[in-house]
Motif scaffolding. Sequence first.
Motif, PDB file in Angstrom:
ATOM      1  N   ASP A 343       0.827  -1.192   0.000  1.00  0.00           N
ATOM      2  CA  ASP A 343       0.000   0.000   0.000  1.00  0.00           C
ATOM      3  C   ASP A 343       0.873   1.257   0.000  1.00  0.00           C
ATOM      4  O   ASP A 343       0.633   2.209  -0.749  1.00  0.00           O
ATOM      5  N   SER A 346       2.480   1.700  -3.409  1.00  0.00           N
ATOM      6  CA  SER A 346       1.595   2.141  -4.483  1.00  0.00           C
ATOM      7  C   SER A 346       1.137   3.587  -4.263  1.00  0.00           C
ATOM      8  O   SER A 346       0.985   4.343  -5.213  1.00  0.00           O
ATOM      9  N   MET A 350       1.538   6.567  -6.948  1.00  0.00           N
ATOM     10  CA  MET A 350       0.457   7.488  -7.346  1.00  0.00           C
ATOM     11  C   MET A 350       0.924   8.934  -7.244  1.00  0.00           C
ATOM     12  O   MET A 350       0.620   9.759  -8.079  1.00  0.00           O
ATOM     13  N   PHE A 353       2.602  10.208 -10.141  1.00  0.00           N
ATOM     14  CA  PHE A 353       1.778  10.612 -11.282  1.00  0.00           C
ATOM     15  C   PHE A 353       1.492  12.105 -11.254  1.00  0.00           C
ATOM     16  O   PHE A 353       1.208  12.716 -12.257  1.00  0.00           O
ATOM     17  N   ALA A 364       9.098  -4.267  -6.838  1.00  0.00           N
ATOM     18  CA  ALA A 364       8.185  -4.649  -5.758  1.00  0.00           C
ATOM     19  C   ALA A 364       8.654  -5.924  -5.062  1.00  0.00           C
ATOM     20  O   ALA A 364       8.475  -6.090  -3.864  1.00  0.00           O
ATOM     21  N   GLY A 365       9.272  -6.801  -5.824  1.00  0.00           N
ATOM     22  CA  GLY A 365       9.681  -8.078  -5.255  1.00  0.00           C
ATOM     23  C   GLY A 365      10.957  -8.023  -4.425  1.00  0.00           C
ATOM     24  O   GLY A 365      11.295  -8.981  -3.734  1.00  0.00           O
TER      25      GLY A 365
ATOM     26  N   PRO B  41      -4.508   8.246 -16.074  1.00  0.00           N
ATOM     27  CA  PRO B  41      -3.818   7.836 -14.834  1.00  0.00           C
ATOM     28  C   PRO B  41      -3.572   6.325 -14.790  1.00  0.00           C
ATOM     29  O   PRO B  41      -2.523   5.866 -14.327  1.00  0.00           O
ATOM     30  N   ARG B  44      -0.611   5.494 -16.973  1.00  0.00           N
ATOM     31  CA  ARG B  44       0.662   5.791 -16.302  1.00  0.00           C
ATOM     32  C   ARG B  44       0.992   4.727 -15.262  1.00  0.00           C
ATOM     33  O   ARG B  44       2.119   4.288 -15.130  1.00  0.00           O
ATOM     34  N   PHE B  45      -0.051   4.312 -14.537  1.00  0.00           N
ATOM     35  CA  PHE B  45       0.135   3.281 -13.529  1.00  0.00           C
ATOM     36  C   PHE B  45       0.637   1.987 -14.175  1.00  0.00           C
ATOM     37  O   PHE B  45       1.586   1.350 -13.711  1.00  0.00           O
ATOM     38  N   GLN B  48       4.185   2.297 -15.373  1.00  0.00           N
ATOM     39  CA  GLN B  48       5.083   2.228 -14.215  1.00  0.00           C
ATOM     40  C   GLN B  48       5.330   0.779 -13.791  1.00  0.00           C
ATOM     41  O   GLN B  48       6.412   0.404 -13.376  1.00  0.00           O
ATOM     42  N   ARG B  49       4.312  -0.036 -13.941  1.00  0.00           N
ATOM     43  CA  ARG B  49       4.440  -1.460 -13.597  1.00  0.00           C
ATOM     44  C   ARG B  49       5.016  -2.278 -14.759  1.00  0.00           C
ATOM     45  O   ARG B  49       5.059  -3.497 -14.686  1.00  0.00           O
ATOM     46  N   VAL B  65      -5.015  -2.154  -9.772  1.00  0.00           N
ATOM     47  CA  VAL B  65      -4.891  -0.872  -9.067  1.00  0.00           C
ATOM     48  C   VAL B  65      -5.273  -1.079  -7.603  1.00  0.00           C
ATOM     49  O   VAL B  65      -6.322  -1.643  -7.312  1.00  0.00           O
ATOM     50  N   PRO B  66      -4.427  -0.628  -6.670  1.00  0.00           N
ATOM     51  CA  PRO B  66      -4.834  -0.712  -5.259  1.00  0.00           C
ATOM     52  C   PRO B  66      -6.056   0.168  -5.022  1.00  0.00           C
ATOM     53  O   PRO B  66      -6.134   1.264  -5.585  1.00  0.00           O
ATOM     54  N   SER B  68      -6.860   2.012  -2.777  1.00  0.00           N
ATOM     55  CA  SER B  68      -6.561   3.351  -2.242  1.00  0.00           C
ATOM     56  C   SER B  68      -6.351   4.360  -3.379  1.00  0.00           C
ATOM     57  O   SER B  68      -6.530   5.560  -3.199  1.00  0.00           O
ATOM     58  N   ALA B  69      -6.005   3.865  -4.571  1.00  0.00           N
ATOM     59  CA  ALA B  69      -5.789   4.766  -5.702  1.00  0.00           C
ATOM     60  C   ALA B  69      -7.071   5.494  -6.096  1.00  0.00           C
ATOM     61  O   ALA B  69      -7.033   6.607  -6.617  1.00  0.00           O
ATOM     62  N   LEU B  73      -6.679   9.278  -7.273  1.00  0.00           N
ATOM     63  CA  LEU B  73      -6.686   9.494  -8.719  1.00  0.00           C
ATOM     64  C   LEU B  73      -8.121   9.494  -9.241  1.00  0.00           C
ATOM     65  O   LEU B  73      -8.986   8.829  -8.679  1.00  0.00           O
ATOM     66  N   SER B 293       4.697  -8.553  -4.111  1.00  0.00           N
ATOM     67  CA  SER B 293       5.187  -8.890  -5.448  1.00  0.00           C
ATOM     68  C   SER B 293       4.056  -8.929  -6.465  1.00  0.00           C
ATOM     69  O   SER B 293       4.301  -8.859  -7.666  1.00  0.00           O
ATOM     70  N   LEU B 320      -6.649  -4.299  -6.677  1.00  0.00           N
ATOM     71  CA  LEU B 320      -6.036  -4.976  -5.535  1.00  0.00           C
ATOM     72  C   LEU B 320      -6.790  -4.503  -4.299  1.00  0.00           C
ATOM     73  O   LEU B 320      -6.787  -3.312  -3.983  1.00  0.00           O
TER      74      LEU B 320
END
Lengths: 483, 359
Positions: A343, A346, A350, A353, A364-365, B41, B44-45, B48-49, B65-66, B68-69, B73, B293, B320
């Motif tokens: 969390d 991420s 954000m 952005f 991440a790993g 957005p 972009r996410f 990024q991944r 996307v978590p 919380s995003a 966003l 991960s 997520l």
Amino acid sequence: MIETAGHLPGLPAGEVAWRTLDFSAWGEHVQVRVPELTTAQATTLAGHVREQARTYLRTLPVSQIVATLDAAIARLLDRADPWRRRAEAVLPIVTGYDRESVRLGLSGYLRSFRAPQLQRFLAEDFANPAMLDGFQPAMKGGFTRAQGPQLLLHIWAGNVPGLSLWSLISGLLVKAGTVGKVASAEPLLAGWFAQILAEIDPKLGQCLAVVWWKGGDEEAERAWLCEADTVIAYGGNDALAAIRERVPVTARFLPHGHRIGFGLIGAEALDTRRAGPLARLVAQDVARWEQQGCYSPQMLFVARGAAVSPREFAERVSQELGALSPRHPRRALSVAEAAGVADWRSREEMRGFDEDGTVVLGEAGDGWSVVFSDAAQPLAPSALNRTLKIVAVDSLDAVPPLVAPARAYLQTAAVAASPRELFRIATLLGEAGVTRICGFGAMAAPEAGWHNDGRFNLLDLVRLTEIEQSAERAADGFADYVD
Amino acid sequence: MTQSEIIEALLAFIEQDDASEAAFERMALAVFAYQFAHNAPYRRFAIQRGRTTLTVRSWRDIPAVPISAFKTLTLSCTPPEAAERIFMTSGTTQGGVRGKSHHPTMAVWSRSMLVNFRRRFMQGRERIAMGILFPDEVVMPNSSLAHYLALAKRDCGTPDSEGFIGASGLDLARLIAALERAEASGEPYALLGASFSFVHLLDALAAQGRRFALPAGSRILDTGGFKGQSREMTPDAFYDALSAALGVPRTACINMYGMTELSTQFYDDGNAVCPPVKSGPHWIRSRVVDPVSGRDLPEGATGVLVHHDLAHFNCASAILTEDAGVMVEGGFRLLGRVDGADSKGCSVAVEEFLRAARG
């Protein structure tokens, strides 16, 4: 493997109910039996410890207590000693920290409690430590003696192994009858230490007990809170508030809440020669005990304008964390901890952005995460478990206002700066609420006698008895040698 | 694909009886391509991944996307001001910042809800008399649950169905009268609402010493947990109490698991055993991952749930969650929230820090 936690002098083990806690890490498993005392047993044990401390511990000169503690610590520092071997074998499984971290961490920490260091504890708080043994002349006239609590209750928290020893030893130095409640996350070391003390001095072993109750068990907690005249508790603010509510108003309550640590790096520390070693020290502070300690860094403020830019420095710290991982792998995270890390990562992504110059370094790993932000930000917690945020500032003067809102949570700040700058910035940090300033690499290893959270280790525990000059003068009148 | 094409394709997909892995995959990749193209957005996410339409080969590669995003966003393929509806989370966490889902049309959301609701809750019945324990859409226009219950009542409820939560809370007298009528009528009755509302009902009935034996075929749908709005109950105690107070067996007490950040809901087949197996229709699939991960965990291992909801086409279909779960035969078991506040150390945790910062 089965271990038994606790130390219950005067209580027949057969009459005690035990609960088993399970721990697994590094492919091994250990079961720890923890005692579950009835209210009646708690009362009996409290009475026993109080009485033994009154008739024995209080009669010992402090120097002898120091010698006994020193002997016990020597055994835990001796890698051939069975107690030490046991600690090295079992604590990695219980806490999840890797073996090397436990071994190095224990040795580093235990060194704070050898005889010369214990003298420092005493000297830090008492101009004349002999006042713990008897009445000593007071500056204002008359005589003063310091007395520890009759029954001192410690409620320990946290899974940094041995954290409990700090307050346990402080209590014994002021001759307090001592009862400690171990945390479920690391229930063993305090009890082992009590047993080592009992092996060296069986009568001293009767003066302290190590117990357990399940977090939130109000009945068990209340039984102990009613017995103690001083309570030291560690935990989050909610837990501390709940305990404070139940501590009798006549008892002294000494809370140690959770804290957030951070670091400051001045431009003078960022030339190409110094930046590398400094990044290594930062990485060590981050990796040690997976940032679970109150003194652990969660954020770093790095000044611009040097040969090594804040961004480059962040990358160096990442590399150092990467280099540490194979030797000291991060402990396995619970689902909740892993979710916390994910969390945090991420959220920072954000932020990136919004183009404020936030970059998440590493994959991440990886077993660590560094976030770099080119814009200054107020101090905020990371997700722990090797997650660090590094932000650029124009100068270190920008930092005190960024940390000041977190005043209630401030404690340790590491500073890398020139001597003049160190003292200048230390003044500002102290005003903001910081109570400990150290060098990088030392954040997780406070020096002996450190005033935890800016308070006195020993002085906060004692009560003074004063003989005023009037009593002394009056006594003269009643002497048999009077004319 | 244009918006109207994707909507048409999704509506057709939902109408199918089922979908093979390959059919789901095709649709999921089309939705991902649509979101990647139109939702800046999210693009972009994804970049990024390291995920683009070129590198994503399977629906499992689509970056989640978590949730919380959704708070920080604006995840929408169409301009947010063009939305027909905006659903918002209750904002009980994170200092009142609310997650938002924008819906340019309610057609897909509503279709997804109704087809699934009929299958899982109505179970072949055309209509049933309903009592709703949640405020209506007029009071809560941004609540996806209010809309959900309004659809259920409009399309699946008998004309005498009614809501019992008004401006002054639960209208107990009117609800008791409705339950008495249902008891006497012999016709099945359905009570639907927020889990915490049921706790208030249970407490009120207990205080009056009232119990009901609703007719056979009656059922209960609760959702959303207690959220600090009522006392906490363990699932077993909750369903035992519901069963005892209303005479509805635990097998007919169905829990719906949904969220503002999705357009499709999950159901269980009753709560005889807790936690029950939950599953969704063929246009949503779930994974259990290691949250750090993002990798799939094997069946039986506890991790965090990721849902791929094709009906959530305008925002982000892969999310997520903050819910722990474990994949099992036929679906997953929901194991409660993971809030990341599991730190056992004495470093201050984020949650406490944020709370203190809010004062």
